[in-house]
Design a protein around this motif. Structure first.
Motif, PDB file in Angstrom:
ATOM      1  N   ASN A 296     -28.561  45.999  53.103  1.00 19.71           N
ATOM      2  CA  ASN A 296     -28.652  44.614  53.565  1.00 19.71           C
ATOM      3  C   ASN A 296     -29.284  43.682  52.539  1.00 19.71           C
ATOM      4  OD1 ASN A 296     -28.316  46.409  55.883  1.00 19.71           O
ATOM      5  ND2 ASN A 296     -28.476  44.553  57.090  1.00 19.71           N
ATOM      6  N   ILE A 297     -29.172  44.057  51.272  1.00 15.01           N
ATOM      7  CA  ILE A 297     -29.721  43.229  50.197  1.00 15.01           C
ATOM      8  C   ILE A 297     -28.585  42.769  49.290  1.00 15.01           C
ATOM      9  CG2 ILE A 297     -31.258  43.204  48.180  1.00 15.01           C
ATOM     10  CD1 ILE A 297     -32.952  45.325  49.666  1.00 15.01           C
ATOM     11  N   VAL A 298     -28.581  41.478  48.979  1.00 14.85           N
ATOM     12  CA  VAL A 298     -27.549  40.899  48.121  1.00 14.85           C
ATOM     13  C   VAL A 298     -28.223  40.076  47.019  1.00 14.85           C
ATOM     14  CG1 VAL A 298     -25.537  39.366  48.018  1.00 14.85           C
ATOM     15  CG2 VAL A 298     -25.996  40.687  50.108  1.00 14.85           C
ATOM     16  N   PHE A 299     -27.946  40.420  45.777  1.00 16.03           N
ATOM     17  CA  PHE A 299     -28.382  39.598  44.641  1.00 16.03           C
ATOM     18  C   PHE A 299     -27.133  38.942  44.073  1.00 16.03           C
ATOM     19  CE2 PHE A 299     -32.054  42.774  43.793  1.00 16.03           C
ATOM     20  CZ  PHE A 299     -32.811  42.171  44.785  1.00 16.03           C
ATOM     21  N   CYS A 300     -27.171  37.635  43.978  1.00 19.53           N
ATOM     22  CA  CYS A 300     -25.949  36.949  43.566  1.00 19.53           C
ATOM     23  C   CYS A 300     -26.255  35.782  42.656  1.00 19.53           C
ATOM     24  CB  CYS A 300     -25.193  36.470  44.807  1.00 19.53           C
ATOM     25  SG  CYS A 300     -26.144  35.366  45.860  1.00 19.53           S
ATOM     26  N   GLY A 301     -25.204  35.083  42.254  1.00 12.98           N
ATOM     27  CA  GLY A 301     -25.341  33.828  41.552  1.00 12.98           C
ATOM     28  C   GLY A 301     -25.145  32.733  42.588  1.00 12.98           C
ATOM     29  N   ALA A 302     -23.933  32.202  42.646  1.00 10.72           N
ATOM     30  CA  ALA A 302     -23.612  31.235  43.691  1.00 10.72           C
ATOM     31  C   ALA A 302     -23.575  31.932  45.056  1.00 10.72           C
ATOM     32  CB  ALA A 302     -22.260  30.606  43.394  1.00 10.72           C
TER      33      ALA A 302
ATOM     34  N   PHE B  87     -14.943  36.774  41.701  1.00 14.29           N
ATOM     35  CA  PHE B  87     -16.301  37.252  41.950  1.00 14.29           C
ATOM     36  C   PHE B  87     -16.335  38.755  41.713  1.00 14.29           C
ATOM     37  CE2 PHE B  87     -17.249  33.264  44.064  1.00 14.29           C
ATOM     38  CZ  PHE B  87     -18.627  33.140  43.941  1.00 14.29           C
ATOM     39  N   VAL B  88     -17.224  39.193  40.859  1.00 15.36           N
ATOM     40  CA  VAL B  88     -17.460  40.630  40.711  1.00 15.36           C
ATOM     41  C   VAL B  88     -18.443  41.032  41.808  1.00 15.36           C
ATOM     42  CG1 VAL B  88     -18.443  42.421  39.244  1.00 15.36           C
ATOM     43  CG2 VAL B  88     -17.068  40.583  38.229  1.00 15.36           C
ATOM     44  N   VAL B  89     -18.045  41.997  42.628  1.00 23.69           N
ATOM     45  CA  VAL B  89     -18.890  42.404  43.758  1.00 23.69           C
ATOM     46  C   VAL B  89     -19.110  43.911  43.680  1.00 23.69           C
ATOM     47  CG1 VAL B  89     -19.139  42.463  46.257  1.00 23.69           C
ATOM     48  CG2 VAL B  89     -17.947  40.540  45.179  1.00 23.69           C
ATOM     49  N   SER B  90     -20.325  44.294  43.330  1.00 26.22           N
ATOM     50  CA  SER B  90     -20.619  45.702  43.112  1.00 26.22           C
ATOM     51  C   SER B  90     -21.717  46.194  44.044  1.00 26.22           C
ATOM     52  CB  SER B  90     -21.063  45.903  41.658  1.00 26.22           C
ATOM     53  OG  SER B  90     -21.390  47.251  41.435  1.00 26.22           O
TER      54      SER B  90
ATOM     55  N   TRP C 200     -22.732  34.331  35.369  1.00 23.39           N
ATOM     56  CA  TRP C 200     -23.690  34.981  36.281  1.00 23.39           C
ATOM     57  C   TRP C 200     -23.559  34.404  37.693  1.00 23.39           C
ATOM     58  CZ3 TRP C 200     -27.029  31.569  38.538  1.00 23.39           C
ATOM     59  CH2 TRP C 200     -27.308  30.378  37.857  1.00 23.39           C
ATOM     60  N   ARG C 201     -23.021  33.182  37.783  1.00 23.79           N
ATOM     61  CA  ARG C 201     -22.841  32.589  39.127  1.00 23.79           C
ATOM     62  C   ARG C 201     -21.823  33.368  39.955  1.00 23.79           C
ATOM     63  NH1 ARG C 201     -23.691  28.784  35.469  1.00 23.79           N
ATOM     64  NH2 ARG C 201     -25.289  27.212  35.903  1.00 23.79           N
ATOM     65  N   ASN C 202     -20.957  34.132  39.263  1.00 19.84           N
ATOM     66  CA  ASN C 202     -19.867  34.826  39.954  1.00 19.84           C
ATOM     67  C   ASN C 202     -20.068  36.340  40.022  1.00 19.84           C
ATOM     68  OD1 ASN C 202     -18.960  32.166  39.091  1.00 19.84           O
ATOM     69  ND2 ASN C 202     -17.004  32.779  39.931  1.00 19.84           N
ATOM     70  N   ILE C 203     -21.321  36.746  39.988  1.00 20.28           N
ATOM     71  CA  ILE C 203     -21.639  38.178  40.072  1.00 20.28           C
ATOM     72  C   ILE C 203     -22.479  38.431  41.320  1.00 20.28           C
ATOM     73  CG2 ILE C 203     -22.864  40.089  38.944  1.00 20.28           C
ATOM     74  CD1 ILE C 203     -22.228  38.697  36.253  1.00 20.28           C
ATOM     75  N   VAL C 204     -22.101  39.454  42.060  1.00 21.85           N
ATOM     76  CA  VAL C 204     -22.802  39.813  43.300  1.00 21.85           C
ATOM     77  C   VAL C 204     -23.110  41.306  43.276  1.00 21.85           C
ATOM     78  CG1 VAL C 204     -22.680  39.880  45.826  1.00 21.85           C
ATOM     79  CG2 VAL C 204     -21.484  38.065  44.573  1.00 21.85           C
TER      80      VAL C 204
ATOM     81  N   ALA D  59     -12.426  38.934  45.088  1.00 18.77           N
ATOM     82  CA  ALA D  59     -13.620  39.774  44.911  1.00 18.77           C
ATOM     83  C   ALA D  59     -13.186  41.092  44.270  1.00 18.77           C
ATOM     84  CB  ALA D  59     -14.288  40.026  46.250  1.00 18.77           C
ATOM     85  N   ILE D  60     -13.807  41.432  43.141  1.00 20.45           N
ATOM     86  CA  ILE D  60     -13.402  42.627  42.390  1.00 20.45           C
ATOM     87  C   ILE D  60     -14.573  43.602  42.271  1.00 20.45           C
ATOM     88  CG2 ILE D  60     -12.435  43.470  40.218  1.00 20.45           C
ATOM     89  CD1 ILE D  60     -11.283  40.716  39.701  1.00 20.45           C
ATOM     90  N   ASP D  61     -14.350  44.814  42.684  1.00 19.71           N
ATOM     91  CA  ASP D  61     -15.338  45.893  42.583  1.00 19.71           C
ATOM     92  C   ASP D  61     -15.491  46.325  41.119  1.00 19.71           C
ATOM     93  OD1 ASP D  61     -16.979  48.060  43.331  1.00 19.71           O
ATOM     94  OD2 ASP D  61     -15.242  49.377  43.532  1.00 19.71           O
TER      95      ASP D  61
END
Lengths: 178, 178
Positions: free
Chosen positions: B113-119, A83-86, A111-115, A5-7
């Motif tokens: 507490n909100i998460v927008f993601c792909g997978a 996963f990009v996690v921002s 886009w599947r790997n963006i959070v 997971a990368i910020d």
């Protein structure tokens, strides 16, 4: 294959440099980058100014890419699950800007790997690369602290100072045992 | 206190009903809701039309709230940690619309507490309420399948047909042992 997971801010995107640049453009005042060391984020600017700049439409779209991040993340993505996690929810307009920024600079990330999230406590991964204690402290995998002016004194985590060091870390840490 | 991950579309937001309504408004044709049963999402509409409607700016902002979801989620949030987890990345303009929708209809849910993601494979929680097999099948906690036209034949999960049933489930499943 590990899940990493990368910020974004101050890890993939050089937010600090962009903040200094935009402040100088808008206010005509240059701040010595050393003034940002060991103080909370934004506090080297006049009160409320950094937050106001972050709220400005277009700010997040224009952030420069952190040195070497594209090449290293591309190479990591060929061996691992990235996963990009921002933490983007605090700045609603940043959502579409961050997605457009990722599509431009990191087109190999699906886009599947963006959070985009608020708190990162919900993230399950093997590694997390982040510049904030608050995100790493609750993480159950291996935390990597990406150096930023506000975290220079933190000693609780394995520190990486730049993307070359991230590449070296993963070359050793996830290498198959011979 | 348990952590409960809750999907938006067809769980908190009645996307199916909105799709039928918008289709009728735009094309002047009424589709029998029964035509949606047991077929992949969108396939009861002429080819490409459902996807086109989902891409229309404003669509996600106007979705009606699923019956009883506000009251039940409010009550659950007083005893548990609620995370809204929505697969929003496929429709970039939906990001800000979904956040505005949540702020209007579920103001008691913090942006933290909100998460927008792909997978959704990255989500760590005790429970996940979702209408899609693809999201529940990789989940390590307890999955709850929220009934939607496209999942009527799935038998792999504990099924909840509406929010009253979700309330009943949690009243029993997380009650303290006396």
């Amino acid at each position: 294959m590990a899940r990493i997971a990368i910020d974004m801010d101050n890890v993939m995107a050089d937010l600090t440099q962009h903040l200094l640049d935009v402040y100088e453009q808008q206010y005509g005042v240059s701040i010595d980058p050393a003034a940002l060391d060991n103080v909370p984020e934004g506090s080297a600017f006049p009160e409320g100014v950094a937050y106001k700049i972050l709220q400005t439409p277009g700010f997040f779209r224009g952030i420069p890419v952190m040195k070497d991040s594209q090449e290293v993340i591309k190479a990591l993505s060929e061996q691992h699950e990235i996963f990009v996690v921002s933490a983007a929810m605090e700045f609603p307009h940043s959502l579409t800007e961050k997605l457009a920024w990722l599509n431009e600079h990191f087109p190999f990330i699906s886009w599947r790997n963006i959070v985009f999230c608020g708190a990162k406590t919900i993230v399950e991964a093997d590694y997390m690369i982040d510049d904030h204690d608050k995100n790493l402290s609750t993480f159950k995998g291996k935390p990597l602290l990406f150096t930023a002016p506000h975290n220079l004194l933190l000693t609780d985590y394995r520190r990486v100072n730049n993307w070359k060091e991230v590449a070296e870390y993963f070359a050793l840490d996830t290498a198959p045992v011979v």
